[in-house]
Write a protein that holds these residues in place. Structure first.
Motif, mmCIF file in Angstrom:
data_model
loop_
_atom_site.group_PDB
_atom_site.id
_atom_site.type_symbol
_atom_site.label_atom_id
_atom_site.label_comp_id
_atom_site.label_asym_id
_atom_site.label_seq_id
_atom_site.Cartn_x
_atom_site.Cartn_y
_atom_site.Cartn_z
ATOM 1 N N LYS A 1 19.411 -16.174 -14.185
ATOM 2 C CA LYS A 1 19.148 -16.626 -12.815
ATOM 3 C C LYS A 1 18.233 -15.653 -12.075
ATOM 4 C CE LYS A 1 23.623 -18.980 -12.388
ATOM 5 N NZ LYS A 1 24.921 -19.005 -11.679
ATOM 6 N N MET A 2 18.525 -14.366 -12.195
ATOM 7 C CA MET A 2 17.737 -13.371 -11.463
ATOM 8 C C MET A 2 16.309 -13.282 -12.001
ATOM 9 S SD MET A 2 19.791 -12.334 -9.129
ATOM 10 C CE MET A 2 19.177 -10.788 -8.486
ATOM 11 N N ILE A 3 16.167 -13.312 -13.330
ATOM 12 C CA ILE A 3 14.834 -13.205 -13.934
ATOM 13 C C ILE A 3 13.971 -14.403 -13.559
ATOM 14 C CG2 ILE A 3 13.582 -13.256 -16.131
ATOM 15 C CD1 ILE A 3 15.867 -11.532 -17.291
ATOM 16 N N VAL A 4 14.547 -15.600 -13.689
ATOM 17 C CA VAL A 4 13.774 -16.809 -13.370
ATOM 18 C C VAL A 4 13.397 -16.836 -11.894
ATOM 19 C CG1 VAL A 4 13.844 -19.322 -13.256
ATOM 20 C CG2 VAL A 4 14.743 -18.147 -15.276
ATOM 21 N N ALA A 5 14.324 -16.442 -11.023
ATOM 22 C CA ALA A 5 14.064 -16.486 -9.584
ATOM 23 C C ALA A 5 12.987 -15.503 -9.169
ATOM 24 C CB ALA A 5 15.348 -16.218 -8.814
ATOM 25 N N VAL A 6 12.969 -14.318 -9.779
ATOM 26 C CA VAL A 6 12.034 -13.285 -9.342
ATOM 27 C C VAL A 6 10.633 -13.459 -9.927
ATOM 28 C CG1 VAL A 6 12.356 -11.561 -11.191
ATOM 29 C CG2 VAL A 6 11.967 -10.799 -8.820
ATOM 30 N N MET A 7 10.509 -14.233 -11.011
ATOM 31 C CA MET A 7 9.219 -14.281 -11.704
ATOM 32 C C MET A 7 8.115 -14.994 -10.923
ATOM 33 S SD MET A 7 9.279 -12.407 -14.261
ATOM 34 C CE MET A 7 7.717 -12.861 -15.010
ATOM 35 N N GLY A 8 8.474 -15.838 -9.964
ATOM 36 C CA GLY A 8 7.443 -16.444 -9.118
ATOM 37 C C GLY A 8 6.703 -15.376 -8.326
ATOM 38 N N ALA A 9 7.492 -14.472 -7.707
ATOM 39 C CA ALA A 9 6.887 -13.373 -6.950
ATOM 40 C C ALA A 9 6.117 -12.442 -7.874
ATOM 41 C CB ALA A 9 7.970 -12.606 -6.199
ATOM 42 N N VAL A 10 6.650 -12.195 -9.071
ATOM 43 C CA VAL A 10 5.977 -11.314 -10.023
ATOM 44 C C VAL A 10 4.609 -11.875 -10.398
ATOM 45 C CG1 VAL A 10 6.045 -10.406 -12.377
ATOM 46 C CG2 VAL A 10 8.090 -10.310 -10.941
ATOM 47 N N PHE A 11 4.539 -13.186 -10.631
ATOM 48 C CA PHE A 11 3.250 -13.800 -10.985
ATOM 49 C C PHE A 11 2.260 -13.724 -9.825
ATOM 50 C CE2 PHE A 11 2.942 -16.416 -15.011
ATOM 51 C CZ PHE A 11 3.852 -15.627 -15.703
ATOM 52 N N ASN A 12 2.749 -13.879 -8.578
ATOM 53 C CA ASN A 12 1.860 -13.722 -7.432
ATOM 54 C C ASN A 12 1.304 -12.312 -7.360
ATOM 55 O OD1 ASN A 12 3.766 -16.011 -5.492
ATOM 56 N ND2 ASN A 12 1.596 -16.244 -5.965
ATOM 57 N N LEU A 13 2.150 -11.327 -7.634
ATOM 58 C CA LEU A 13 1.694 -9.938 -7.620
ATOM 59 C C LEU A 13 0.709 -9.662 -8.753
ATOM 60 C CD1 LEU A 13 5.008 -8.050 -6.726
ATOM 61 C CD2 LEU A 13 3.037 -8.483 -5.246
ATOM 62 N N ILE A 14 0.961 -10.262 -9.919
ATOM 63 C CA ILE A 14 0.017 -10.093 -11.034
ATOM 64 C C ILE A 14 -1.335 -10.699 -10.676
ATOM 65 C CG2 ILE A 14 -0.481 -10.808 -13.410
ATOM 66 C CD1 ILE A 14 2.529 -10.617 -13.974
ATOM 67 N N PHE A 15 -1.306 -11.888 -10.071
ATOM 68 C CA PHE A 15 -2.559 -12.533 -9.655
ATOM 69 C C PHE A 15 -3.275 -11.676 -8.615
ATOM 70 C CE2 PHE A 15 -4.585 -16.252 -7.234
ATOM 71 C CZ PHE A 15 -5.714 -16.234 -8.037
ATOM 72 N N ALA A 16 -2.515 -11.134 -7.648
ATOM 73 C CA ALA A 16 -3.107 -10.261 -6.628
ATOM 74 C C ALA A 16 -3.688 -9.006 -7.265
ATOM 75 C CB ALA A 16 -2.067 -9.887 -5.581
ATOM 76 N N LEU A 17 -3.021 -8.495 -8.300
ATOM 77 C CA LEU A 17 -3.523 -7.318 -9.005
ATOM 78 C C LEU A 17 -4.851 -7.621 -9.700
ATOM 79 C CD1 LEU A 17 -3.147 -4.411 -10.023
ATOM 80 C CD2 LEU A 17 -1.814 -5.348 -11.931
ATOM 81 N N VAL A 18 -4.932 -8.794 -10.334
ATOM 82 C CA VAL A 18 -6.178 -9.198 -10.997
ATOM 83 C C VAL A 18 -7.313 -9.293 -9.975
ATOM 84 C CG1 VAL A 18 -7.336 -11.062 -12.236
ATOM 85 C CG2 VAL A 18 -5.023 -10.384 -12.896
ATOM 86 N N LEU A 19 -7.025 -9.914 -8.832
ATOM 87 C CA LEU A 19 -8.038 -10.026 -7.775
ATOM 88 C C LEU A 19 -8.439 -8.641 -7.257
ATOM 89 C CD1 LEU A 19 -6.570 -13.039 -5.755
ATOM 90 C CD2 LEU A 19 -8.520 -13.080 -7.310
ATOM 91 N N SER A 20 -7.455 -7.742 -7.124
ATOM 92 C CA SER A 20 -7.731 -6.392 -6.643
ATOM 93 C C SER A 20 -8.579 -5.606 -7.639
ATOM 94 C CB SER A 20 -6.423 -5.647 -6.362
ATOM 95 O OG SER A 20 -5.707 -6.268 -5.303
ATOM 96 N N LEU A 21 -8.392 -5.887 -8.930
ATOM 97 C CA LEU A 21 -9.235 -5.252 -9.943
ATOM 98 C C LEU A 21 -10.697 -5.668 -9.764
ATOM 99 C CD1 LEU A 21 -6.950 -5.579 -13.097
ATOM 100 C CD2 LEU A 21 -7.809 -3.440 -12.141
ATOM 101 N N VAL A 22 -10.900 -6.956 -9.463
ATOM 102 C CA VAL A 22 -12.257 -7.447 -9.214
ATOM 103 C C VAL A 22 -12.842 -6.763 -7.978
ATOM 104 C CG1 VAL A 22 -13.658 -9.470 -8.655
ATOM 105 C CG2 VAL A 22 -11.776 -9.670 -10.305
ATOM 106 N N LEU A 23 -12.035 -6.698 -6.899
ATOM 107 C CA LEU A 23 -12.499 -6.067 -5.664
ATOM 108 C C LEU A 23 -12.792 -4.585 -5.880
ATOM 109 C CD1 LEU A 23 -9.967 -7.719 -3.189
ATOM 110 C CD2 LEU A 23 -12.402 -8.224 -3.371
ATOM 111 N N TRP A 24 -11.997 -3.946 -6.710
ATOM 112 C CA TRP A 24 -12.215 -2.534 -7.033
ATOM 113 C C TRP A 24 -13.567 -2.351 -7.719
ATOM 114 C CZ3 TRP A 24 -9.694 0.338 -11.674
ATOM 115 C CH2 TRP A 24 -9.916 1.716 -11.571
#
Length: 487
Positions: free
Chosen positions: A99-122
């Motif tokens: 339950k905890m892993i499935v619930a938290v992974m939506g936020a984790v994927f958003n952070l991963i996507f934001a990290l990818v975008l930040s790499l581009v901006l960097w």
């Protein structure tokens, strides 16, 4: 019109893709943990269209307020998502870890996507107002009630050329942080009628100085402002930042972000020249030459006197570009800055001394408009805002509120602590109630979003109008409060 529709479509796609990324995190985690995922929806409510594959109904739903993955083995939203209680009853229970892993992974994927975008901006860098050197200090400003009042920073003793170092003892890395820190400030003098207060640390000719400043509320948003602006690039042409409805400029076809080049063929060298020329020639049509998308366009505009006023005006606000530089923030630092902005906003939202209220938040309408504006400015700015939105989505969804991912985690934790599952009916009723609250919240903030969008595109004019260069209007730009003037 076609280009505007295109930018809106880009904004809608960007927001929809962020929601998709979030739900994809839940979906992949659920499948990896062996859970049943019977529905993957972008939007809530009735199904518009979609397809079925491997036991999952992938759909686009009617209400574009987010999305969800229906997981009957979790604390499901039941009737709100169209599921049936019997479906959950027939399925085997899952572990607390699932339950905890499935619930938290939506936020984790958003952070991963934001990290990818930040790499581009960097890598490519982004042009921002980096310098915190004060370029202008207003002796007077116009507050949210339309009254002309002394400029808070000027009264406190801050002067042009001062370099801002701290706000309430926190280091100021750039002008954007400074703006947010002022707007979300919670400082206030002791006492029921205490004035708003902020401590500003500056560096003047190598000497550190501290000033106590009492911000005023400005614009229809009623946000804190102290009346200072960053350094401007005096070699650049003034830029149109706002248009008044039913006035000559908007009727002639002038657009926000147009660069003002010439008046009757004479180069515009300063704001004073523009105002003086209008004062001397306001009785006839004036050829206003602007630069738009790299091309020069000349628009004949006949100034006129607005009801209740005495002098003819074009009816637009303009501003000079601020000094900018290309920054390459490393991805981790960039994500931290995004998270800090969200933290400052949430803290101000719940603090009794703050002037930030729910109505100042943006719903789907405001987010799409913001993304549209960023798309119009440039691709890099669009990526920056998309990264910011994804960090905000991650943090917001982890709040322990029923309906959100944090609510699922809260239910799972309560069940773990008490040693038995919570009644499905209780969870459905609680989530149903919070869903109604969420819908009410979206409708409420969207009402104010529509007003903001209307003012931004010139359909609504309820802002107090500045009448001279010593009276800046309210903040109007993304990176810095615009010192805008009204010809």
């Amino acid at each position: 019109m076609f280009s505007t529709v295109l930018y809106i479509a880009i904004a809608l796609f960007a927001l929809g893709f962020s929601i998709f990324i979030h739900e994809l995190g839940h979906f992949i985690a659920a499948k990896k943990r062996g859970l049943i995922a019977d529905r993957f929806s972008i939007g809530f409510g009735p199904r518009i269209f979609g397809w079925h594959r491997n036991g999952t109904d992938f759909r686009l739903s009617l209400l574009p307020l987010g999305g969800y993955v229906s997981l009957p083995q979790l604390a499901d939203m039941g009737r709100i998502e169209g599921g049936e209680k019997e479906d959950a009853d027939r399925l085997p229970p899952i572990s607390y870890a699932d339950k905890m892993i499935v619930a938290v992974m939506g936020a984790v994927f958003n952070l991963i996507f934001a990290l990818v975008l930040s790499l581009v901006l960097w890598g490519v860098g982004r042009e921002i107002v980096k310098s915190t050197t004060v370029g202008y200090v207003a002796e007077e400003i116009r507050n949210a009630d339309g009254a002309i009042v002394p400029g808070p920073a000027y009264v406190a003793g801050i002067r042009a050329g001062d370099k801002i170092r701290t706000i309430d003892d926190k280091a100021v890395p750039d002008w954007w942080y400074f703006q947010n820190a002022i707007a979300t400030g919670v400082g206030k003098e002791v006492g029921v009628e205490g004035r708003r207060q902020v401590e500003v640390g500056v560096l003047r000719e190598g000497k550190a100085m501290e000033f106590t400043v009492y911000p005023e509320l400005v614009s229809s948003e009623r946000m804190r402002y102290i009346g200072i602006e960053p350094e401007t690039d005096e070699t650049s042409a003034p830029i149109v930042v706002r248009l008044e409805p039913d006035m000559p400029a908007i009727e002639a076809g002038l657009l926000p972000m147009d660069r003002l080049i010439k008046l009757d063929g004479e180069e515009i060298i300063s704001g004073a020249f523009l105002s003086t020329y209008l004062a001397n020639h306001g009785d006839r049509s004036i050829d206003v030459t602007v630069e738009r998308n790299g091309k020069e366009i000349t628009l004949p505009i006949q100034p006129r006197i607005k009801e209740g006023e005495q002098s003819p005006r074009f009816g637009f606000a303009y501003d000079f570009q601020y000094k900018t530089e290309i920054v390459h923030y490393n991805p981790i630092d960039q994500l931290y800055r995004f998270a800090e902005t969200m933290k400052m906003t949430l803290f101000a939202l719940v603090h009794t001394n703050s002037d930030v209220h729910v109505k100042n938040m943006s719903g789907p309408v405001g987010i799409v408009h913001g993304l549209t504006r960023m798309a119009q400015i440039g691709f890099i700015d669009l990526l920056w805002m998309l990264a910011l939105i994804n960090v905000n989505l991650a943090i917001f969804n982890l709040l322990p509120i029923p309906v959100l991912d944090g609510g699922h985690m809260l239910f799972a934790t309560i069940s773990k602590v008490i040693g038995r599952p919570l009644p499905q009916k209780v969870m459905e009723n609680v989530q149903g109630a919070f869903m109604i609250i969420l819908l009410g919240f979206v409708i409420y903030v969207s009402f104010f979003d529509v007003g903001r969008v209307g003012r931004d595109i010139g359909l609504i004019d309820d802002e107090p109008q500045a009448s001279a260069e010593t009276v800046p209007a309210a903040p109007t730009t993304d990176e810095a409060a615009a010192e805008s003037y009204e010809p």
